[in-house]
Design an enzyme around this catalytic site. Structure first.
Site, short mmCIF file in Angstrom:
data_model
loop_
_atom_site.label_atom_id
_atom_site.label_comp_id
_atom_site.label_asym_id
_atom_site.label_seq_id
_atom_site.Cartn_x
_atom_site.Cartn_y
_atom_site.Cartn_z
N LYS A 27 48.69 -13.41 77.29
CA LYS A 27 47.99 -14.07 76.18
C LYS A 27 48.93 -14.76 75.20
O LYS A 27 48.48 -15.46 74.30
CB LYS A 27 47.11 -13.06 75.43
CG LYS A 27 45.94 -12.57 76.28
CD LYS A 27 45.00 -11.66 75.51
CE LYS A 27 44.21 -12.39 74.47
NZ LYS A 27 43.25 -11.51 73.78
N TYR A 54 35.22 -20.05 67.15
CA TYR A 54 35.29 -18.89 68.07
C TYR A 54 34.37 -17.78 67.56
O TYR A 54 33.51 -17.27 68.28
CB TYR A 54 36.74 -18.39 68.20
CG TYR A 54 36.85 -17.04 68.85
CD1 TYR A 54 36.75 -16.89 70.22
CD2 TYR A 54 37.07 -15.88 68.08
CE1 TYR A 54 36.84 -15.63 70.82
CE2 TYR A 54 37.16 -14.63 68.67
CZ TYR A 54 37.05 -14.52 70.04
OH TYR A 54 37.13 -13.26 70.63
N1 LIG Z 1 41.68 -8.83 72.92
C1 LIG Z 1 41.12 -8.73 71.72
O1 LIG Z 1 41.75 -8.29 70.74
C2 LIG Z 1 39.68 -9.15 71.53
C3 LIG Z 1 39.11 -8.99 70.26
C4 LIG Z 1 37.79 -9.37 70.08
C5 LIG Z 1 37.04 -9.85 71.14
N2 LIG Z 1 37.62 -10.02 72.36
C6 LIG Z 1 36.80 -10.52 73.45
O2 LIG Z 1 37.02 -9.73 74.60
C7 LIG Z 1 36.89 -10.52 75.79
C8 LIG Z 1 38.13 -10.37 76.63
O3 LIG Z 1 39.25 -10.89 75.90
P1 LIG Z 1 40.73 -10.72 76.44
O4 LIG Z 1 41.55 -10.24 75.31
O5 LIG Z 1 40.72 -9.95 77.69
O6 LIG Z 1 41.13 -12.25 76.68
P2 LIG Z 1 41.67 -12.98 77.99
O7 LIG Z 1 41.92 -14.38 77.60
O8 LIG Z 1 42.80 -12.20 78.56
O9 LIG Z 1 40.42 -12.89 78.98
C9 LIG Z 1 39.35 -13.80 79.02
C10 LIG Z 1 39.12 -14.16 80.48
O10 LIG Z 1 37.96 -15.00 80.60
C11 LIG Z 1 38.24 -16.01 81.57
N3 LIG Z 1 37.29 -17.10 81.30
C12 LIG Z 1 37.21 -17.89 80.19
N4 LIG Z 1 36.14 -18.70 80.29
C13 LIG Z 1 35.53 -18.41 81.47
C14 LIG Z 1 34.36 -18.89 82.12
N5 LIG Z 1 33.60 -19.84 81.59
N6 LIG Z 1 34.01 -18.36 83.32
C15 LIG Z 1 34.78 -17.40 83.90
N7 LIG Z 1 35.90 -16.91 83.33
C16 LIG Z 1 36.26 -17.39 82.12
C17 LIG Z 1 39.71 -16.34 81.34
O11 LIG Z 1 40.33 -16.97 82.44
C18 LIG Z 1 40.28 -14.94 81.09
O12 LIG Z 1 40.68 -14.31 82.29
C19 LIG Z 1 36.63 -11.94 75.30
O13 LIG Z 1 35.23 -12.17 75.33
C20 LIG Z 1 37.14 -11.93 73.88
O14 LIG Z 1 36.49 -12.91 73.08
C21 LIG Z 1 38.92 -9.66 72.58
#
Ligand SMILES: NC(=O)c1ccc[n+]([C@@H]2O[C@H](COP(=O)([O-])OP(=O)(O)OC[C@H]3O[C@@H](n4cnc5c(N)ncnc54)[C@H](O)[C@@H]3O)[C@@H](O)[C@H]2O)c1
Length: 305
Positions: A174, A135
């Site tokens: 989540k 990841y």
């Molecule tokens: N929440 C955190 O603490 C955190 C920390 C570091 C980075 N991030 C990054 O922030 C972003 C958002 O994370 P989040 O916490 O909202 O997670 P989340 O899982 O709630 O959201 C990710 C979304 O992407 C969608 N998705 C996945 N693959 C896809 C694709 N190929 N095409 C279209 N949609 C797709 C999923 O259905 C989901 O709705 C991500 O890129 C994650 O890696 C989040």
């Protein structure tokens, strides 16, 4: 403006999409694109724009967008299928960059503190990345792709935001990948002792969703930006899991002692803390919630905790 939010059914994406279409942010026309692999429709019930249910790798929205916020990603950090992770995260991003080049749009996208691995804190942009899982590696590969892409397309502005541990309303779907704040609150609200790794002194930079939205909006607005810029998005200080338990006890009105257990993970980030000096200087980012206590209080006040 017309704005595309990929991953808009997810935690960060849905908060961003709803903020951007609100009058306070300028009533933008927002289009969400999400394959609903980990997001939830429940996050979009109060979103009014178009929702395209498709993956970034397979569908190009037919309307030009001025800005793309790319949040779509596999966010289950325990996935070990490397091809799946790389295809979903990196190849999707490559596709999104093609749209940006065609539309001449700014791209603001979600990287992660996972690129640092277990480096000594505070985590600085000058640190050599050392991801501990695929990841984290996929995010690093995306940063390198953004850099190479911006050399070929110098007119484009591509901004990567390395989020630290985000918490706030809209993360419930989540499950075990929701923030520690959310997970411990669920246990404590059920009257159970909060379970944390021995001895609760691991440190995390917990950043509220409001501050993450703020950083994204600033990355969209700021005129002078380095090419393929990357910024840390945290609150700028680390709190321990014990502090989270203490903060929750105060806000929830409970008095539950932590139950400690052995950490089963061989690779574990023991201390993350964002150096946000560039984020402050270049983007003008000022976290509203620099203390866990204030953040937990605001989370509870939102009705989502
Ligand atoms: N929440 C955190 O603490 C955190 C920390 C570091 C980075 N991030 C990054 O922030 C972003 C958002 O994370 P989040 O916490 O909202 O997670 P989340 O899982 O709630 O959201 C990710 C979304 O992407 C969608 N998705 C996945 N693959 C896809 C694709 N190929 N095409 C279209 N949609 C797709 C999923 O259905 C989901 O709705 C991500 O890129 C994650 O890696 C989040």
């Amino acid at each position: 403006m017309r704005i595309l939010v990929t991953g808009g059914a997810g935690f960060v994406g849905s908060n961003l999409a709803k903020h951007l279409e609100s009058p306070v942010a300028g009533d933008h026309q927002v289009v969400v694109l999400d394959n609903f692999s980990s997001g939830s429709f429940t996050n979009l019930v109060d979103f009014h724009g178009d929702v395209i249910s498709s993956g970034c790798e397979s569908h190009e929205p037919c309307v030009r967008c001025d800005v793309i916020f790319h949040e779509a990603s596999i966010t289950d950090t325990t996935v070990t299928d490397q091809l799946l992770m790389m295809r979903n995260n990196v190849e999707s991003f490559r596709n999104v960059l093609h749209w940006a080049a065609r539309w001449n749009s700014r791209v603001v996208w979600a990287s992660s503190a996972a690129v640092y691995g277990n480096q000594a804190a505070p985590n600085k942009l000058t640190d050599t990345p050392h991801p501990l899982n695929v990841y984290g590696y996929s995010k690093l590969a995306m940063e390198r792709l953004a850099y190479l892409w911006s050399k070929e397309h110098p007119e484009l502005r591509i901004v990567g935001l390395r989020y630290f541990n985000v918490y706030g309303a809209g993360e419930g779907h989540k499950g075990k990948f929701a923030s520690m704040i959310y997970q411990l609150a669920q246990q404590m609200k059920a009257g159970k002792r909060p379970r944390i790794f021995k001895a609760g002194e691991q440190k995390r930079d917990f950043v509220s969703i409001q501050d993450v939205v703020q950083a994204n909006v600033r990355a969209m607005q700021v005129e002078r930006l380095p090419q393929a810029a990357v910024f840390n998005v945290g609150c700028g200080r680390a709190g321990t899991f014990n502090e989270v338990v203490a903060g929750l006890n105060k806000v929830l009105g409970t008095n539950l002692q932590a139950e400690y257990f052995e950490n089963p993970y061989a690779f574990f980030q023991n201390h993350t803390e964002a150096d946000i000096s560039d984020t402050a200087t270049i983007l003008g980012y000022r976290p509203q919630y620099a203390s866990i206590q204030d953040g937990i209080l605001a989370y509870k006040a939102s009705g989502a905790l």
